[in-house]
Scaffold this motif. Structure first.
Motif, PDB file in Angstrom:
ATOM      1  N   HIS A 151       0.628  -1.406  -0.520  1.00  0.00           N
ATOM      2  CA  HIS A 151      -0.310  -0.037  -0.019  1.00  0.00           C
ATOM      3  C   HIS A 151       1.220   1.498   0.193  1.00  0.00           C
ATOM      4  CE1 HIS A 151       0.865   0.127   4.271  1.00  0.00           C
ATOM      5  NE2 HIS A 151       0.837  -0.488   4.760  1.00  0.00           N
ATOM      6  N   SER A 152       0.158   2.238  -0.360  1.00  0.00           N
ATOM      7  CA  SER A 152       1.188   3.514  -0.125  1.00  0.00           C
ATOM      8  C   SER A 152       1.207   4.123   1.256  1.00  0.00           C
ATOM      9  CB  SER A 152       0.074   4.798  -1.026  1.00  0.00           C
ATOM     10  OG  SER A 152      -0.192   6.099  -0.711  1.00  0.00           O
ATOM     11  N   HIS A 153       2.272   4.907   1.516  1.00  0.00           N
ATOM     12  CA  HIS A 153       2.895   6.200   2.737  1.00  0.00           C
ATOM     13  C   HIS A 153       3.053   6.521   1.908  1.00  0.00           C
ATOM     14  CE1 HIS A 153       3.496   4.551   7.074  1.00  0.00           C
ATOM     15  NE2 HIS A 153       3.473   3.195   6.234  1.00  0.00           N
ATOM     16  N   GLU A 158      -3.188   5.258   0.063  1.00  0.00           N
ATOM     17  CA  GLU A 158      -3.999   4.569   0.873  1.00  0.00           C
ATOM     18  C   GLU A 158      -5.580   3.905   1.282  1.00  0.00           C
ATOM     19  OE1 GLU A 158      -4.377   1.580   4.531  1.00  0.00           O
ATOM     20  OE2 GLU A 158      -1.959   2.304   5.094  1.00  0.00           O
ATOM     21  N   HIS A 162      -5.585   2.763  -2.818  1.00  0.00           N
ATOM     22  CA  HIS A 162      -3.603   2.224  -3.185  1.00  0.00           C
ATOM     23  C   HIS A 162      -3.319   1.207  -2.408  1.00  0.00           C
ATOM     24  CE1 HIS A 162       0.564   2.984  -4.154  1.00  0.00           C
ATOM     25  NE2 HIS A 162      -0.166   4.076  -4.725  1.00  0.00           N
ATOM     26  N   TYR A 163      -3.731  -0.242  -2.389  1.00  0.00           N
ATOM     27  CA  TYR A 163      -3.558  -1.041  -1.553  1.00  0.00           C
ATOM     28  C   TYR A 163      -3.553  -2.031  -2.737  1.00  0.00           C
ATOM     29  CZ  TYR A 163      -8.194  -2.018  -0.852  1.00  0.00           C
ATOM     30  OH  TYR A 163     -10.053  -1.354  -0.762  1.00  0.00           O
ATOM     31  N   SER A 187     -12.149  -4.470   2.963  1.00  0.00           N
ATOM     32  CA  SER A 187     -11.444  -2.905   3.025  1.00  0.00           C
ATOM     33  C   SER A 187     -12.303  -1.620   3.536  1.00  0.00           C
ATOM     34  CB  SER A 187     -10.709  -2.277   2.437  1.00  0.00           C
ATOM     35  OG  SER A 187     -10.266  -1.143   1.990  1.00  0.00           O
TER      36      SER A 187
END
Length: 598
Positions: A151-153, A158, A162-163, A187
């Motif tokens: 996922h995005s950080h 996220e 974005h995962y 999710s």
């Protein structure tokens, strides 16, 4: 209103189905693929797109998809939410190039993977991030197998989709036997931008809570008594405050599909079906069960555990669990992911044939927090048929400080809590620290808020026993105590009373040093804590077979300990409640070799 930074074409249901058909056509070639590249969800109605091999390309961009029949703006990878399943093999070295088509920085963190810290994907901690309209190639060996995710950080990406899931097959024989497997990614999706969600919570912490106590509940004797309500009001605490963002604005999804979409996975009666559960939500803890079908937990956070038969498990954010089910009847079953506050649920179907539907159970009655969740566990009466037994606070001296603190602030401003020792002065009450838990207790033997009296077996952390002996069984050389702190009224979150930006120094460890970390939750919210780049062993009485995890939920008013061996690098250490991390509940763990300068 959500406005994409660049115009994007709508991805309608026909396109989604066409993509699923194209993905399904690849099944004919499956017999010619190596075992580790076989499709992970054979016999699925709508498969998650899959990528395999030593070289993989991902593209991050704005997209439009449909969730439960509604158009949704997301940040996706390769056009899908969740992102493609990465099916990899233990022992291979993988090169993953991520192209950023956004007008903002992005990143990818490989959650739970043991990678060189420069490949860990946390901007400002381990690498500079992926600038707009540029690309970055991650390269690392795969030292493990199991179920993980990525996922995005960066920013709040996220929370916008974005995962994606990761399955790494073992290079030797898999210790877990099964006939068929499915990846099940839970999710939460909001049609409201996460920045707006955060702003609303800053304005009013209970903004999304539509399940507060009412006069009708008081009259019916279902909720707290009048005296209890007065005491909780005096402390500015809300016993219905289970999740910050609720089903009032979230659609709970499985593999990107809402309850009405009814994502379906297939089985043949008598098969051992492996379900790889991943909680990739931003803010939701899920209680997972399959009515009429018992689950056997066989892996936690990617690593095998001794089999544990359960009827339900609470899956905190960023955790993964593998379970085996063996449906023998020729009928469908509902996979239920009920939000911990019971404000909504994710739903999917496990069926012998496409198009079958099982009954979806109604939401259960929402739970209430108790004194134990305030960190006063020693004051609670043991189990009783009376839901209010042991929770009467009338007449108790519990002063308020800093907007509702349970601990009292002395003249110095430091907490004068009921705890003894040097750590009593570790955290000071103030604008960002609403309370200090007077009597935090180990809650690893408890099933989670609202699951105490459900009448069936619920997984607890103490049930988990590592299948293999831990690689490091040394005792800890020292202990680090970390307080999880916050002020719910002001929606401020921190560690040891300091946000990431306020903490001037990282948490220092030495390479190969064995350290015990004790987490103390001074708040009334759950906090799933994730340490990047490491597995740690939970201290739950199982010695050399202690369960190894990378993410662990610390219950309200609770405490737990884990032992960890330092791996060189700079590593993020944070709450995976996404908006808690965004607000500052994050630190950096800096691991250096013994000869390095601090």
């Amino acid at each position: 209103m959500i406005t994409p930074l660049v115009p994007v074409p709508a991805l309608d249901r026909r396109s989604l189905l066409r993509s699923a058909s194209l993905a399904g056509s690849g099944l004919a070639l499956a017999a010619w693929m190596p075992a580790w590249a076989q499709p992970v969800s054979r016999g699925i109605v709508r498969p998650v797109p899959q990528l395999s091999g030593d070289t993989i390309a991902l593209r991050v961009a704005h997209e439009m998809v449909r969730v439960d029949g509604r158009e949704a703006h997301v940040i996706a990878m390769n056009g899908t939410v969740p992102a493609p399943l990465l099916r990899l093999r233990e022992g291979q070295t993988v090169r993953i190039t991520v192209a950023n088509d956004l007008d903002e920085e992005t990143s990818v963190h490989w959650h739970g993977l043991l990678v060189p810290f420069q490949m860990d994907g946390v901007p400002g901690v381990s690498f500079p991030g992926i600038k707009p309209h540029s690309s970055f190639t991650y390269e690392f060996p795969l030292e493990q197998s199991g179920t993980y995710w990525y996922h995005s950080h960066s920013g709040l990406q996220e929370a916008m989709g974005h995962y994606g899931p990761i399955v790494i097959d073992p290079k030797a024989v898999d210790p877990i036997a099964y006939d068929r497997e499915h990846v099940v990614v839970f999710s939460d999706h909001s049609f409201i931008h996460p920045h707006t969600l955060f702003t609303k919570l800053k304005q009013e912490s209970g903004y999304f809570n539509r399940q507060k106590q009412t006069l009708a509940g008081l009259a019916a004797g279902k909720d707290q008594t009048h005296a209890e309500r007065l005491e909780w009001a005096r402390m500015r605490m809300d016993p219905t405050d289970i999740l910050d963002v609720t089903g009032s604005v979230y659609t709970y999804v499985v593999n990107g599909y809402g309850p009405n979409d009814n994502w379906t996975a297939l089985f043949k009666p008598g098969e051992r079906v492996r379900l790889r559960f991943i909680n990739a939500s931003a803010m939701t803890i899920f209680n997972v069960r399959i009515p009429g079908l018992r689950m056997t937990v066989v892996a936690a956070d990617g690593l095998p555990v001794r089999p544990v038969p359960v009827d339900e498990l609470q899956m905190s954010i960023a955790e993964t669990y593998d379970v085996i089910v063996t449906p023998t009847a020729d009928r469908p079953y509902t996979i239920v992911g009920e939000a911990a506050d019971r404000s909504g649920l994710a739903r999917a179907t496990l069926a012998p044939r496409a198009g079958m539907v099982a009954e979806v159970p109604p939401l259960r009655e929402r739970p209430l927090l108790t004194m134990k969740d305030m960190g006063m566990g020693g004051m609670d009466t043991p189990a009783s048929d009376d839901p209010h037994a042991g929770h009467d606070m009338e007449g108790m001296d519990m002063p308020v400080s800093g907007g509702g603190a349970v601990g009292q602030a002395g003249a110095t401003g430091h907490s004068m809590s009921m705890r003894d020792g040097a750590n009593a002065l570790q955290v000071a009450l103030g604008p960002g620290v609403q309370s200090i838990a007077p009597m935090p207790m180990d809650r690893t033997g408890e099933p989670g808020v609202g699951l105490e009296n459900v009448g069936h077996k619920v997984l607890v952390y103490r049930d988990l026993v590592a299948l293999e002996r831990n690689p490091d069984v040394r005792g800890a050389a020292r202990e680090i105590e970390v307080h999880l702190t916050g002020n719910m009224e002001r929606y401020m979150w921190s560690m040891d009373g300091k946000t990431l930006s306020e903490a001037k120094t990282p948490i220092p460890l030495r390479t190969d040093e064995r350290v015990r970390v004790t987490l103390i939750n001074d708040t009334m919210m759950n906090h799933p804590i994730h340490l990047h780049g490491h597995f740690f062993e939970l201290v739950t009485g199982h010695g050399a077979h202690s369960p190894r995890k990378h993410t662990v939920n610390v219950a309200p008013g609770g405490k737990l300990s884990f032992d960890v061996t330092g791996i060189h690098g700079d590593w993020a250490f944070h709450c995976h409640m996404f908006l808690h991390m965004h607000a500052g509940m994050m630190r950096v763990v800096q691991v250096r070799d013994a000869g390095d300068a601090a």
